[in-house]
Scaffold this motif. Structure first.
Motif, mmCIF file in Angstrom:
data_model
loop_
_atom_site.group_PDB
_atom_site.id
_atom_site.type_symbol
_atom_site.label_atom_id
_atom_site.label_comp_id
_atom_site.label_asym_id
_atom_site.label_seq_id
_atom_site.Cartn_x
_atom_site.Cartn_y
_atom_site.Cartn_z
ATOM 1 N N LEU A 288 30.101 32.053 41.707
ATOM 2 C CA LEU A 288 31.171 31.076 41.517
ATOM 3 C C LEU A 288 32.345 31.404 42.426
ATOM 4 O O LEU A 288 32.883 30.548 43.132
ATOM 5 C CB LEU A 288 31.608 31.126 40.054
ATOM 6 N N ILE A 289 32.737 32.677 42.422
ATOM 7 C CA ILE A 289 33.858 33.113 43.236
ATOM 8 C C ILE A 289 33.511 32.966 44.704
ATOM 9 O O ILE A 289 34.304 32.493 45.521
ATOM 10 C CB ILE A 289 34.210 34.578 42.888
ATOM 11 N N HIS A 290 32.263 33.325 45.029
ATOM 12 C CA HIS A 290 31.810 33.278 46.413
ATOM 13 C C HIS A 290 31.835 31.846 46.945
ATOM 14 O O HIS A 290 32.210 31.593 48.082
ATOM 15 C CB HIS A 290 30.398 33.848 46.483
ATOM 16 N N ASN A 291 31.402 30.890 46.117
ATOM 17 C CA ASN A 291 31.291 29.509 46.576
ATOM 18 C C ASN A 291 32.532 28.675 46.296
ATOM 19 O O ASN A 291 32.513 27.470 46.503
ATOM 20 C CB ASN A 291 30.113 28.820 45.894
ATOM 21 N N ASN B 253 40.299 36.217 39.935
ATOM 22 C CA ASN B 253 39.852 36.499 41.293
ATOM 23 C C ASN B 253 40.805 35.897 42.321
ATOM 24 O O ASN B 253 41.166 36.539 43.303
ATOM 25 C CB ASN B 253 38.439 35.957 41.496
ATOM 26 N N SER B 254 41.242 34.645 42.079
ATOM 27 C CA SER B 254 42.103 34.031 43.086
ATOM 28 C C SER B 254 43.491 34.661 43.081
ATOM 29 O O SER B 254 44.237 34.524 44.043
ATOM 30 C CB SER B 254 42.184 32.518 42.884
ATOM 31 N N LEU B 255 43.840 35.376 42.001
ATOM 32 C CA LEU B 255 45.108 36.112 41.988
ATOM 33 C C LEU B 255 44.931 37.532 42.507
ATOM 34 O O LEU B 255 45.843 38.352 42.400
ATOM 35 C CB LEU B 255 45.682 36.153 40.562
ATOM 36 N N ASN B 256 43.724 37.816 43.030
ATOM 37 C CA ASN B 256 43.432 39.137 43.605
ATOM 38 C C ASN B 256 43.574 40.290 42.615
ATOM 39 O O ASN B 256 44.123 41.340 42.947
ATOM 40 C CB ASN B 256 44.342 39.415 44.799
ATOM 41 N N TYR B 257 43.104 40.108 41.409
ATOM 42 C CA TYR B 257 43.154 41.201 40.441
ATOM 43 C C TYR B 257 42.125 42.257 40.816
ATOM 44 O O TYR B 257 41.032 41.933 41.252
ATOM 45 C CB TYR B 257 42.840 40.672 39.041
ATOM 46 N N LYS B 258 42.491 43.509 40.578
ATOM 47 C CA LYS B 258 41.515 44.580 40.761
ATOM 48 C C LYS B 258 40.773 44.791 39.441
ATOM 49 O O LYS B 258 41.201 44.294 38.395
ATOM 50 C CB LYS B 258 42.235 45.865 41.177
ATOM 51 N N ALA B 259 39.677 45.542 39.511
ATOM 52 C CA ALA B 259 38.853 45.733 38.311
ATOM 53 C C ALA B 259 39.667 46.267 37.139
ATOM 54 O O ALA B 259 39.512 45.817 36.005
ATOM 55 C CB ALA B 259 37.696 46.666 38.623
ATOM 56 N N VAL B 260 40.585 47.212 37.409
ATOM 57 C CA VAL B 260 41.355 47.782 36.305
ATOM 58 C C VAL B 260 42.316 46.749 35.712
ATOM 59 O O VAL B 260 42.598 46.761 34.514
ATOM 60 C CB VAL B 260 42.136 49.045 36.722
ATOM 61 N N ASP B 261 42.807 45.844 36.562
ATOM 62 C CA ASP B 261 43.680 44.787 36.033
ATOM 63 C C ASP B 261 42.885 43.868 35.113
ATOM 64 O O ASP B 261 43.388 43.397 34.096
ATOM 65 C CB ASP B 261 44.274 43.952 37.173
#
Lengths: 358, 253
Positions: free
Chosen positions: A157-160, B199-207
């Motif tokens: 999903l993120i990739h596409n 993901n679009s806010l660029n969170y890291k795994a720990v966030d």
């Protein structure tokens, strides 16, 4: 019995160790983690807003030491201000660990460190499972496989960038329901039968609902209110409906088809129409409880927002349109699915079962 | 939405026949109870007390209106109340520890127009959310297990209490798997937009792991699962007490 107790003790120990480790795992964090050692309330400010809500704004001064990074052991003092109702702000307590972010020489709190409580709660579930005579391995395998599929779904999903959301949701749903049935029923023709019914019922109900929604021009449905305004609205909404109804429909098809198989085993020359009728009768009893499950889940999901609307002086009608119209649409589509599953499963199961010999 | 509502009612009438009316009636009562809960909380009543009272009403409706056998209904009702109490006891310390109440910074855009000094205790509301979430799952599980067990006892009246427990777990296995699926798939439904946003806010795994909204969802799922797991032995215990009483009665005679 003794073996069982040793096993439980081992599981409890593992959970405790894992919890303790996550309590001291600040070294894996890149951001500074602070342990709060002292909390002092600087000021309290009671205020009443234009809607006559009384709330107290509290400023606190927090002092703590850094637990990681090159400045480990350094004392940090910072200020935090929160409303007593704590909607998006937060009251901090002594002993809590918080994740900081640094801009220039200034630290501010980014997040509470919550990994320890997550590990502990997960551990609690596992301990409970081990205390009882459930067939754990099957359950754990199905959950893990489904999580794996979901993880892949998110990655794709993120990739596409959301482009193929609906197609991917359909594939994911086919996979996770297949996995769930395979693990619970085993690779049997019963599983195949339940799978067929699930797929038919879900597809039919979603198509019917989409048709009805299009016919009414989406009136009364505020699609732009999907979580976080994620686009494309309609695909996001349908994907959410699909995931949430799937578990319930699986439950239903399995219940109906396994009861019909039992019936055939007892009365081997049972007629197709009799089986169909029996299926409808069993299904009838399931509809109410299953709709209830989704009803409460849907409403619970929106409780925060509903109360915020209500406390901001909005009427109940307006609040519900803005917060629950999507939820109720979701619930209605799900309910149509739940109702349609009864005749569809009864039909498919009675067709297949009467042709079989036991 | 009216089209959908109409389609639902028509289909329900076709499939469930006369049963449809009591079904719709039960759903309506549940809805009204929930609306009452919201209004009372917004008016400043204590969140936890109100939730407890409304939950009680909802459980009565959900169980007694859907189950015809009164013995099954009684056992399921007793179990559900006990389980909701246990859930409350588990949730209070876990929510306190996790501080996962209210909404996240991810919701901020949506909240811009609001006065956030709402005067409602959102930490308590977080507990109420988990309890409300569990009501449907818990009542369904307890009804399924107690009716399954009662059926087994009717067909084999000579069952010893110990065998009742064993049967409870064999009935419970399947129900536990299906309820886990329901909870898990609903978790998927609720969280995929969140994961996408993070993901679009660029969170890291720990966030991600420490994120308030995600932790709240996971806690909800885990605590409901605990409720479902505990339903099995508690239902078996109530049925077992019933069997025990019956065998004592027959000895007396």
């Amino acid at each position: 019995m003794k073996k069982n107790i040793t096993r439980i003790i081992i599981v409890v120990l593992i959970v405790l160790v894992a919890t303790v480790i996550t309590h001291f795992d600040s070294f894996i964090y890149k951001d500074p983690v602070m342990k709060i050692q002292q909390v002092k309330v600087i000021s309290r400010d009671k205020s009443t807003d234009e809607y006559k809500n009384t709330d107290t704004q509290i400023d606190q001064r927090l002092t703590g030491i850094l637990l990681n990074t090159s400045k480990k052991g350094k004392k940090v003092t910072l200020k935090n201000s929160y409303y007593q109702s704590q909607l998006i702000d937060q009251k901090y307590r002594k002993g809590q660990q918080v994740i900081l972010s640094k801009s220039g020489q200034h630290y501010s709190i980014k997040n509470v460190k919550r990994d320890t409580v997550l590990v502990f709660s997960l551990g609690l579930v596992i301990i409970l499972l081990f205390c009882m005579k459930f067939s754990r391995s099957k359950l754990l395998i199905s959950v893990l496989l489904n999580l794996l599929v979901y993880f892949g779904f998110i990655k794709l999903l993120i990739h596409n960038n959301n482009n193929y959301l609906l197609i991917m949701t359909v594939i994911t749903s086919l996979l996770i329901s297949g996995i769930a049935l395979l693990v619970i029923l085993g690779p049997t023709s019963d599983a195949l039968m339940a799978y067929l019914s699930t797929v038919c019922a879900t597809t039919l109900s979603i198509l019917l609902s989409v048709l009805l929604l299009k016919l009414s021009g989406n009136s009364g449905v505020h699609l732009e209110l999907t979580d976080f305004g994620l686009q494309p609205y309609f695909s996001v909404f349908l994907s959410q409906v699909l995931f949430s109804v799937l578990g319930v429909i699986l439950d239903e098809t399995m219940d109906i088809s396994s009861s019909l198989i039992e019936m055939k085993k007892e009365v081997s020359d049972v007629k197709e129409s009799a089986l169909f009728k029996a299926g409808i009768n069993i299904g009838r009893e399931l509809i109410g409880p299953l709709i209830n499950i989704l009803l409460f889940i849907v409403i619970a999901e929106h409780l925060n927002l509903i109360l915020l609307y209500l406390s901001n002086g909005n009427s109940i009608g307006y609040t519900f349109t803005m917060t629950l119209s999507l939820g109720f649409t979701q619930l209605l589509i799900s309910s149509i699915g739940i109702v349609l599953t009864v005749p569809i499963t009864s039909f498919i199961a009675s067709k297949i079962i009467t042709r079989r010999a036991y | 939405m009216l089209f959908l509502l109409g389609a639902f009612v028509v289909l329900l009438l076709m499939v469930a026949g006369s049963r449809a009316f009591s079904l719709l009636f039960g759903l309506a009562i549940n809805l009204i109870s929930i609306v009452a809960l919201l209004i009372l909380i917004a008016d400043g009543f204590n969140v936890l007390v109100t939730t407890a009272i409304i939950s009680l009403i909802i459980l009565i409706v959900a169980i007694y209106m859907n189950v015809e056998n009164s013995n099954t209904a009684n056992i399921a009702f007793k179990t559900s109340i006990l389980i909701v109490l246990i859930i409350l006891l588990i949730t209070v310390p876990l929510e306190f520890w996790a501080s996962a109440q209210g909404m996240g910074i991810e919701d901020q855009e949506e909240l811009e127009a609001f006065s956030l000094a709402a005067g409602v205790s959102f930490p308590q509301l977080a507990i109420a959310i988990i309890v409300v979430n569990s009501l449907g799952v818990i009542s369904e599980t307890s009804v399924a297990i107690s009716s399954g067990l009662n059926e087994i006892i009717l067909s084999k009246p000579t069952l010893t209490p110990k065998e009742v427990f064993a049967d409870g777990f064999s009935v419970g296995n399947k129900i536990l798997s299906t309820q886990t699926n329901t909870l898990l798939f609903n978790f998927f439904s609720a969280t995929f937009p969140l994961f996408f946003l993070m993901n679009s806010l660029n969170y890291k795994a720990v966030d991600v792991i420490n994120n308030k909204l995600l932790v709240a969802e996971i806690l909800t799922m885990l605590i409901c699962a605990m409720g479902v797991i505990l339903t099995v032995p508690i239902t078996a215990y109530f049925v077992y007490r019933g069997v025990g009483k019956k065998s004592i009665d027959s000895i007396d005679k």
